[in-house]
Scaffold this motif. Structure first.
Motif, PDB file in Angstrom:
ATOM      1  N   PHE A 183     -18.845 -14.864 -12.170  1.00  0.00           N
ATOM      2  CA  PHE A 183     -20.189 -14.353 -13.256  1.00  0.00           C
ATOM      3  C   PHE A 183     -20.478 -15.491 -13.766  1.00  0.00           C
ATOM      4  CE2 PHE A 183     -18.373 -10.106 -13.455  1.00  0.00           C
ATOM      5  CZ  PHE A 183     -18.358  -9.433 -12.366  1.00  0.00           C
ATOM      6  N   ALA A 184     -19.803 -16.762 -14.229  1.00  0.00           N
ATOM      7  CA  ALA A 184     -19.555 -17.466 -15.187  1.00  0.00           C
ATOM      8  C   ALA A 184     -20.622 -18.515 -13.955  1.00  0.00           C
ATOM      9  CB  ALA A 184     -18.450 -18.238 -15.645  1.00  0.00           C
ATOM     10  N   ALA A 185     -20.306 -18.739 -13.058  1.00  0.00           N
ATOM     11  CA  ALA A 185     -21.229 -19.634 -11.449  1.00  0.00           C
ATOM     12  C   ALA A 185     -22.321 -19.676 -11.490  1.00  0.00           C
ATOM     13  CB  ALA A 185     -20.068 -19.852 -10.583  1.00  0.00           C
ATOM     14  N   PHE A 186     -22.528 -18.170 -11.700  1.00  0.00           N
ATOM     15  CA  PHE A 186     -24.386 -17.405 -12.135  1.00  0.00           C
ATOM     16  C   PHE A 186     -25.502 -17.893 -13.334  1.00  0.00           C
ATOM     17  CE2 PHE A 186     -22.622 -15.416  -7.885  1.00  0.00           C
ATOM     18  CZ  PHE A 186     -23.567 -16.293  -7.107  1.00  0.00           C
ATOM     19  N   THR A 187     -24.410 -18.922 -14.403  1.00  0.00           N
ATOM     20  CA  THR A 187     -24.993 -17.936 -15.528  1.00  0.00           C
ATOM     21  C   THR A 187     -25.713 -19.553 -15.827  1.00  0.00           C
ATOM     22  OG1 THR A 187     -23.027 -18.743 -16.613  1.00  0.00           O
ATOM     23  CG2 THR A 187     -23.609 -16.717 -16.951  1.00  0.00           C
ATOM     24  N   THR A 188     -26.284 -19.333 -16.396  1.00  0.00           N
ATOM     25  CA  THR A 188     -26.762 -20.682 -17.079  1.00  0.00           C
ATOM     26  C   THR A 188     -27.085 -20.722 -18.578  1.00  0.00           C
ATOM     27  OG1 THR A 188     -29.955 -19.889 -16.653  1.00  0.00           O
ATOM     28  CG2 THR A 188     -28.914 -20.996 -14.862  1.00  0.00           C
ATOM     29  N   ASP A 189     -28.050 -22.348 -19.071  1.00  0.00           N
ATOM     30  CA  ASP A 189     -28.545 -22.217 -20.492  1.00  0.00           C
ATOM     31  C   ASP A 189     -29.360 -21.251 -21.019  1.00  0.00           C
ATOM     32  OD1 ASP A 189     -26.628 -23.536 -20.515  1.00  0.00           O
ATOM     33  OD2 ASP A 189     -27.782 -26.075 -19.967  1.00  0.00           O
ATOM     34  N   GLN A 190     -30.033 -21.142 -19.968  1.00  0.00           N
ATOM     35  CA  GLN A 190     -31.453 -20.266 -20.388  1.00  0.00           C
ATOM     36  C   GLN A 190     -31.188 -18.688 -20.306  1.00  0.00           C
ATOM     37  OE1 GLN A 190     -32.233 -22.650 -18.497  1.00  0.00           O
ATOM     38  NE2 GLN A 190     -32.620 -24.067 -19.444  1.00  0.00           N
ATOM     39  N   ASP A 191     -30.368 -17.864 -18.511  1.00  0.00           N
ATOM     40  CA  ASP A 191     -30.112 -16.871 -18.640  1.00  0.00           C
ATOM     41  C   ASP A 191     -28.251 -16.402 -18.782  1.00  0.00           C
ATOM     42  OD1 ASP A 191     -30.444 -14.490 -17.770  1.00  0.00           O
ATOM     43  OD2 ASP A 191     -30.506 -14.917 -15.507  1.00  0.00           O
ATOM     44  N   SER A 192     -28.230 -15.305 -19.245  1.00  0.00           N
ATOM     45  CA  SER A 192     -26.693 -15.059 -18.962  1.00  0.00           C
ATOM     46  C   SER A 192     -26.390 -14.345 -18.421  1.00  0.00           C
ATOM     47  CB  SER A 192     -26.310 -15.279 -20.472  1.00  0.00           C
ATOM     48  OG  SER A 192     -24.932 -14.588 -20.695  1.00  0.00           O
ATOM     49  N   ILE A 193     -26.504 -13.632 -17.466  1.00  0.00           N
ATOM     50  CA  ILE A 193     -26.522 -12.570 -17.087  1.00  0.00           C
ATOM     51  C   ILE A 193     -25.134 -11.910 -16.810  1.00  0.00           C
ATOM     52  CG2 ILE A 193     -25.657 -13.760 -14.275  1.00  0.00           C
ATOM     53  CD1 ILE A 193     -27.737 -11.099 -13.736  1.00  0.00           C
ATOM     54  N   ALA A 194     -23.220 -12.993 -17.234  1.00  0.00           N
ATOM     55  CA  ALA A 194     -22.423 -12.368 -17.545  1.00  0.00           C
ATOM     56  C   ALA A 194     -21.847 -11.901 -17.755  1.00  0.00           C
ATOM     57  CB  ALA A 194     -21.190 -14.393 -17.495  1.00  0.00           C
TER      58      ALA A 194
END
Length: 161
Positions: free
Chosen positions: A28-39
């Motif tokens: 889950f953490a690998a797919f998070t960015t600064d703008q979008d937090s899906i984790a």
């Protein structure tokens, strides 16, 4: 009494789902960015899904079995999660490396990624297999009644002594 059993099955599902979410948190953490937090959304979704699976289990034993299966599948997928997070970390390290040291940063990030993925593979396969086996035994196992009827065979030739 049925409400108490249902709430206990939901609690079992939430606990096993929380463990599964922790095991899947590197992915889950690998797919998070600064703008979008899906984790955080995915982290909350896994325990709720596991709670629903355990709620609809017919018995408490099957609820534990489904919980162990969900946790075992998540732990078994731990090498993939570690691979994803190490790739993300390597990308960040190489991107922020100084001019001229990108090659050393790539080598170091690659070696660290191999080490993390190797340890996660070793632990994930062993622990995940054990959890999956426990889940299969609890979900599919049970009391089997076998009735053996001993009788004489009418068609067998009789011997006279």
């Amino acid at each position: 009494m049925a409400i108490l059993k249902a709430s206990f099955r939901i609690l079992i599902g939430l606990l096993f789902g929380l463990g599964a979410a922790i095991a899947l948190s590197p992915a889950f953490a690998a797919f998070t960015t600064d703008q979008d937090s899906i984790a955080p959304t995915l982290t909350m979704l896994v325990p709720l899904l596991c709670a629903v699976l355990c709620f609809f289990a017919p018995t408490l034993r099957r609820a534990f079995g489904r919980g162990f299966l969900a946790l075992g599948a998540a732990v078994f997928a731990l090498p993939i999660s570690a691979f994803l997070i190490s790739g993300r970390a390597a990308s960040d390290v190489i991107g922020s490396a100084e001019e001229g040291s990108e090659a050393f940063a790539a080598m170091g990030a690659g070696l660290a990624g191999v080490a993390v993925t190797g340890v996660a593979t070793f632990l994930g396969i062993i622990v995940g297999t054990i959890l999956l086996l426990i889940g299969l035994i609890l979900s599919l196992g049970g009391r089997r009644e076998v009735i053996v009827i001993e009788g004489t065979n009418q068609n067998a030739p009789r011997r006279s002594a």
